[in-house]
Scaffold this motif. Structure first.
Motif, PDB file in Angstrom:
ATOM      1  N   ARG A  53       0.948  -1.059  -0.145  1.00 40.73           N
ATOM      2  CA  ARG A  53      -0.174   0.017  -0.023  1.00 40.73           C
ATOM      3  C   ARG A  53       0.816   1.178  -0.001  1.00 40.73           C
ATOM      4  O   ARG A  53       0.556   2.054  -0.878  1.00 40.73           O
ATOM      5  CB  ARG A  53      -0.849  -0.071   1.315  1.00 40.73           C
ATOM      6  CG  ARG A  53      -1.862   1.217   1.244  1.00 40.73           C
ATOM      7  CD  ARG A  53      -2.621   1.291   2.612  1.00 40.73           C
ATOM      8  NE  ARG A  53      -1.551   1.703   3.844  1.00 40.73           N
ATOM      9  CZ  ARG A  53      -1.755   1.661   5.017  1.00 40.73           C
ATOM     10  NH1 ARG A  53      -3.207   1.809   5.335  1.00 40.73           N
ATOM     11  NH2 ARG A  53      -1.079   1.655   5.882  1.00 40.73           N
ATOM     12  N   GLY A  56       2.440   1.902  -3.392  1.00 38.36           N
ATOM     13  CA  GLY A  56       1.412   2.396  -4.191  1.00 38.36           C
ATOM     14  C   GLY A  56       1.225   3.894  -3.947  1.00 38.36           C
ATOM     15  O   GLY A  56       1.131   4.739  -4.995  1.00 38.36           O
ATOM     16  N   ARG A 120      -7.296   2.585   1.105  1.00 39.15           N
ATOM     17  CA  ARG A 120      -6.571   1.274   1.267  1.00 39.15           C
ATOM     18  C   ARG A 120      -5.486   1.044   0.078  1.00 39.15           C
ATOM     19  O   ARG A 120      -4.554   0.535   0.571  1.00 39.15           O
ATOM     20  CB  ARG A 120      -7.452   0.085   1.156  1.00 39.15           C
ATOM     21  CG  ARG A 120      -6.995  -1.143   1.639  1.00 39.15           C
ATOM     22  CD  ARG A 120      -7.482  -2.538   1.047  1.00 39.15           C
ATOM     23  NE  ARG A 120      -6.837  -2.803  -0.146  1.00 39.15           N
ATOM     24  CZ  ARG A 120      -7.200  -3.303  -1.235  1.00 39.15           C
ATOM     25  NH1 ARG A 120      -8.478  -4.164  -1.044  1.00 39.15           N
ATOM     26  NH2 ARG A 120      -6.517  -3.703  -2.156  1.00 39.15           N
ATOM     27  N   HIS A 121      -5.727   1.445  -1.127  1.00 38.05           N
ATOM     28  CA  HIS A 121      -4.689   1.668  -1.954  1.00 38.05           C
ATOM     29  C   HIS A 121      -5.229   2.260  -3.258  1.00 38.05           C
ATOM     30  O   HIS A 121      -6.301   2.595  -3.442  1.00 38.05           O
ATOM     31  CB  HIS A 121      -4.477   0.226  -2.723  1.00 38.05           C
ATOM     32  CG  HIS A 121      -3.247  -0.314  -3.440  1.00 38.05           C
ATOM     33  ND1 HIS A 121      -2.299  -0.569  -2.753  1.00 38.05           N
ATOM     34  CD2 HIS A 121      -3.213  -0.334  -4.525  1.00 38.05           C
ATOM     35  CE1 HIS A 121      -1.272  -0.887  -3.511  1.00 38.05           C
ATOM     36  NE2 HIS A 121      -1.654  -0.683  -4.705  1.00 38.05           N
ATOM     37  N   ASP A 151     -13.237  -1.990  -0.940  1.00 42.24           N
ATOM     38  CA  ASP A 151     -12.129  -2.778  -1.021  1.00 42.24           C
ATOM     39  C   ASP A 151     -12.703  -3.981  -1.566  1.00 42.24           C
ATOM     40  O   ASP A 151     -11.803  -4.593  -2.346  1.00 42.24           O
ATOM     41  CB  ASP A 151     -11.821  -3.105   0.498  1.00 42.24           C
ATOM     42  CG  ASP A 151     -11.140  -4.363   0.928  1.00 42.24           C
ATOM     43  OD1 ASP A 151     -11.815  -5.604   0.670  1.00 42.24           O
ATOM     44  OD2 ASP A 151     -10.001  -4.389   0.862  1.00 42.24           O
ATOM     45  N   HIS A 158      -5.270  -6.540  -8.183  1.00 36.98           N
ATOM     46  CA  HIS A 158      -5.284  -6.176  -6.716  1.00 36.98           C
ATOM     47  C   HIS A 158      -6.131  -6.897  -5.919  1.00 36.98           C
ATOM     48  O   HIS A 158      -6.845  -7.555  -6.395  1.00 36.98           O
ATOM     49  CB  HIS A 158      -5.821  -4.551  -6.600  1.00 36.98           C
ATOM     50  CG  HIS A 158      -5.035  -3.454  -7.333  1.00 36.98           C
ATOM     51  ND1 HIS A 158      -3.939  -2.791  -6.655  1.00 36.98           N
ATOM     52  CD2 HIS A 158      -5.045  -3.017  -8.762  1.00 36.98           C
ATOM     53  CE1 HIS A 158      -3.515  -1.834  -7.797  1.00 36.98           C
ATOM     54  NE2 HIS A 158      -3.921  -2.192  -8.717  1.00 36.98           N
TER      55      HIS A 158
END
Length: 588
Positions: A53, A56, A120-121, A151, A158
């Protein structure tokens, strides 16, 4: 002591009890070592997920800085101030570039997640999609619009974690149908947002990525389970997001964060490619839906999604295009209303919101009719809770056994872990003093057989028939009612699962329902809260009072409901409520 017991139990065997005792101790040590190794493996998987994470986020930070250096005159405030409909129009006509919009929102999302831990990402592939858009001749309704997704909505390459360490496995092999349709309409998914562990909670925290905070007040929860979406959009880091809703998970974060959110009828949008912690759950209908800053944004989103792309990619979705005529109609509505469901009395500000909205609607020429939903206590316990936990909670407890339980979920998880027989005994013991807890414990025992499951399903259908008959008898178009709020103090959602009766009802019925912010908590509301006793004046009512105190200035919303497959009518009603509430604010 152990040696004496073994000596008595094994008189006929020529076995030294000390040897057996040593073996038992060795076995216990081995079990402890295995448990330690399992916890260590879990922690390593979590650390790797956090590392990925962070990488990213760093990659997208560099991309934003590169864009800023190449475009020193860009004005992010202008882009961030535009409503979704206007932004989409400017992107489509070319007066705004998709590149400037994307990097502006990525930059804002980075700032929001540094403050709130809501992302989250970030999705680096959004840059590739941006390049693909430049060659497209036909522009979709969401051309160039950056969107965020919850999510567990699969994006190729992912993870879909549901907040669980056991789901930190191989990345998804393909996009969910929702993501595919969004891309075909020109939208750019750029962020995956945080969720509570298991999704069965209306806070937003998990042991992997941590606690998400409410942008209005960091002491408060953003709601859940689409809490990352709620926090990101409310903080200005996304203009359109997607959540899911099994018991209120779109509507509760919308209420807590001051957003508009729509829970459609269960199969109006595709669930293909959406990961579920409890797959195959049928007694309660889950769904996915949009969240945005205004109702027009929700309508534009549904207009874009409800088309041939969706119907071809998922043939199980009824091919019902967006009904523009129904959404744009202006004839007066016949509106049922209630301030309480007679099961969980919500705080004074939430009931005031319904009362004031009812008055505005009456003044605008609509007909308001008192409506009392029948037997909500029965719905919450016998239909929703017993259906959602038909297995007695064993599927979830098996997953929690492979994970580190988030602190905010421990009260719920401990309740799931109580053996069914003990739950029934406890229910009998506490019923005289705490009837709602007794019903709750009994419901968590689930159903005992296939026959009981069929009977349960029949009861759900019978209640739906009863509810619709009452609705039709009063000739209602829509219903106005409260939604849980204002935002809870962190840690309280896991202690008050049954407080979401206002939203659970419409998952059980599978009716479309939306949330619209209409006012804020006042000092007077806070003073009246001191005298809040609820319908039962039990521990849950007292806990609710504690959960929502200290909320002056926080958003207050109402819930708008329509019959199944009438999302356009629900949106039209939401738009009417939003318009009247905005006009009232201008007059005050």
């Amino acid at each position: 002591m152990i040696q004496e017991m073994l000596t008595q139990l094994l008189p006929e065997l020529e076995v030294d009890p000390r040897t057996v005792s040593a073996l038992l101790c060795a076995s216990a040590a081995a079990v402890a070592a295995l448990n330690w190794m399992q916890r260590r493996r879990i922690q390593e998987k979590m650390e790797e997920a956090r590392r990925m994470r962070d990488l990213g986020l760093q990659r997208m930070e560099k991309a934003v800085q590169r864009f800023k250096q190449q475009n020193p005159g860009a004005d992010p405030s202008r882009i961030l101030s535009l409503p979704l409909v206007e932004l989409a129009e400017k992107l489509k006509e070319g007066s705004l570039s998709a590149e400037s919009v994307l990097y502006t929102y990525v930059d804002k999302a980075l700032a929001a997640t540094r403050e709130l831990n809501c992302v989250r990402h970030l999705i680096p592939e959004c840059e590739e999609q941006l390049q693909d858009l430049q060659g497209q001749k036909e522009k979709g309704l969401l051309h160039g619009v950056p969107v965020s997704i919850k999510d567990h909505m699969s994006y190729k390459g992912h993870l879909s974690t549901c907040g669980f360490a056991p789901f930190l496995g191989p990345p998804e092999q393909e996009d969910s149908v929702l993501v595919q349709v969004l891309k075909r309409q020109g939208a750019i998914p750029f962020a995956i947002t945080n969720v509570p562990q298991s999704l069965f909670n209306y806070d937003c925290s998990n042991a992997i990525f941590g606690q998400t905070l409410n942008p209005w007040d960091h002491r408060k929860s953003p709601g859940g389970s689409s809490g990352g979406e709620g926090a990101l959009i409310a903080a200005g880091g996304s203009i359109l997001g997607f959540g899911s809703d099994l018991g209120g998970s779109i509507r509760l974060p919308s209420s807590f964060c001051g957003l508009c959110g729509l829970k459609p009828t269960g199969k109006r949008l595709s669930l293909s490619g959406v990961t579920a912690p409890v797959p195959g759950l049928l007694s309660v209908t889950g769904t996915i839906g949009p969240m945005a800053r205004d109702v027009d944004g929700l309508a534009l989103c549904m207009r874009a999604l409800l088309g041939e792309d969706l119907f071809q990619l998922d043939p199980t979705v009824p091919p019902i295009p967006f009904n523009e005529k129904l959404f744009c109609a202006s004839t007066p509505l016949r509106i049922g209303y209630y301030e309480t469901d007679s099961y969980f009395l919500l705080p004074p500000c939430m009931r005031r919101a319904v009362r004031e909205t009812r008055e505005l609607l009456q003044e605008a020429g609509h007909t308001l009719v008192p409506f009392a939903p029948p037997r909500v206590d029965y719905v919450v316990n016998e239909l929703f809770m017993r259906g959602a936990f038909a297995d007695g909670g064993s599927t979830l407890t098996d997953l929690f056994a492979q994970d580190l339980v988030d602190p905010g979920l421990k009260p719920q998880v401990n309740c799931y872990r109580i053996p069914s027989l003990v739950k029934k005994i406890l229910a009998l013991l506490v019923r005289p003093l705490f009837p709602r807890l007794a019903w709750h414990l009994d419901a968590l025992c689930g159903v005992r057989s296939a026959k009981a499951m069929w009977q349960h399903q029949a009861c759900v259908l019978a209640y739906r028939t009863e509810f619709i008959a009452k609705w039709k008898k009063l000739q209602l178009d829509v219903v106005l009612c409260p939604v849980l709020g204002p935002a809870f103090t962190l840690g309280y959602p896991g202690k008050l699962l049954a407080a979401v009766s206002s939203t659970m009802l419409y998952n059980t019925l599978d009716f479309p329902a939306g949330v619209v912010p209409v006012t804020t908590v006042t000092e007077t509301d806070e003073e009246e809260l001191l005298h809040h006793r609820g319908h039962y004046n039990d521990a849950w009512d007292r806990r609710l009072r504690k959960a929502v105190e200290g909320a002056v200035g926080l958003p207050v919303a109402v819930q708008c409901v329509a019959l199944p497959w009438q999302e356009e009518l629900c949106l039209r009603f939401m738009k009417e409520v939003e318009t009247l509430a905005c006009e009232r604010k201008k007059c005050v």
